[in-house]
Enzyme design. Structure first.
Site, short mmCIF file in Angstrom:
data_model
loop_
_atom_site.label_atom_id
_atom_site.label_comp_id
_atom_site.label_asym_id
_atom_site.label_seq_id
_atom_site.Cartn_x
_atom_site.Cartn_y
_atom_site.Cartn_z
N CYS A 12 0.85 -1.20 0.00
CA CYS A 12 0.00 0.00 0.00
C CYS A 12 0.88 1.24 0.00
O CYS A 12 1.59 1.51 0.98
CB CYS A 12 -0.92 -0.02 1.22
SG CYS A 12 -1.88 1.49 1.45
N CYS A 53 -0.02 3.67 2.81
CA CYS A 53 0.47 3.21 4.12
C CYS A 53 1.95 3.53 4.29
O CYS A 53 2.38 3.98 5.36
CB CYS A 53 0.24 1.71 4.26
SG CYS A 53 -1.48 1.17 4.08
#
Length: 275
Positions: free
Chosen positions: A129, A132
């Site tokens: 991600c 993230c």
């Protein structure tokens, strides 16, 4: 001249006497007679071994330079591969003392239950991600500025089944838990919306005392985790309290007693007195 030829024959004969299966050698033979005297040292050839000779008292090694280059190249490649394999992952960089990664559903439940009145932030992330990864340094800064807050990391790729049971379907995702209140808020944010995270810390971060036991996950979430066969987690649901039945009214309720009626003699007396 005849002497030279004969000595040459002796030289070749000596070579034949020293021939072996895996190598061949020449024995030292001296030539003389013409003011020229040279010595030939023993020359050996063996499979996969460097050639060695003596030249003016110094040892000379004849080897395959390509094999040596190949060995050096292989060693460098192996070292490079080892360094890449042991490189630190991005979610492991910059971690503080109040940050740790969750390894199982049981550990998550226990961490929330044993947190007491401390604020706990559960960070759901994925190694692939991009949001993230970009947000991780900010989370580490918040953890450093709030040492009394516990940060728990949950790797979505390693705990997909658990995240599914908890209803987590978007990343990065955060849940805040506090004492007897249990989950106080949950949201998803990025660097562009980091104000959500900052405001949640300011609202739920101050010290407070809970009047009841620490709640942690909700009852339905615990039941969902226990029902998930892929997780090694067991939970016994709490008994549902039975409501007391309301008292049924009596079929013959007591009614007030009627007053006694006056007799006819009394009525006549009253009428007579009125006249």
């Amino acid at each position: 001249m005849t002497e030279v030829i004969s000595k040459t024959s002796l030289f070749l004969g000596a070579c034949g006497n020293h021939h072996r299966v895996d190598d061949f050698s020449f024995s030292p033979v001296s030539f003389g007679g013409f003011g020229l005297k040279k010595s030939f040292s023993c020359l050996k050839l063996k499979s996969q071994k460097p050639l060695r000779s003596v030249f003016y008292g110094k040892q000379i090694v004849f080897g395959d330079s390509q094999d040596e280059s190949f060995r050096r190249s292989s060693a460098i490649t192996a070292q490079t591969t080892l360094r890449i394999g042991t490189a630190q992952k991005w979610w492991e960089k910059g971690l503080k003392d109040n940050m740790r990664e969750i390894s199982s559903a049981q550990e998550l439940v226990d961490s929330l239950t044993n947190a007491g009145d401390k604020l706990v932030v559960v960070d759901f992330f994925s190694p692939g991600c991009g949001g993230c990864k970009a947000l991780h340094p900010k989370i580490c800064q918040f953890a450093e500025m709030n040492p009394d807050v516990q940060f728990l990391q949950v790797n979505y790729e390693e705990h997909k089944s658990m995240c599914y049971s908890l209803g987590v379907h978007v990343l990065p995702f955060f849940r805040f838990y506090r004492g007897s209140q249990g989950r106080v808020c949950s949201f998803s944010c990025t660097n562009a919306t980091i104000k959500k995270f900052r405001d949640a810390l300011a609202k739920h971060g101050p010290d407070r005392c809970s009047l009841g036991p620490t709640k942690g996950l909700e009852e339905k979430e615990l039941v969902a985790l226990a029902a998930n066969k892929e997780l090694n987690f067991t939970y016994t649901p709490k008994p549902v309290p039975v409501e007391k039945e309301a008292a049924t009214p009596d079929s013959n309720p007591s009614l007030p007693v009627p007053l006694p009626s006056m007799s006819s003699n009394d009525e006549k007396t009253l009428v007579s007195a009125g006249r």
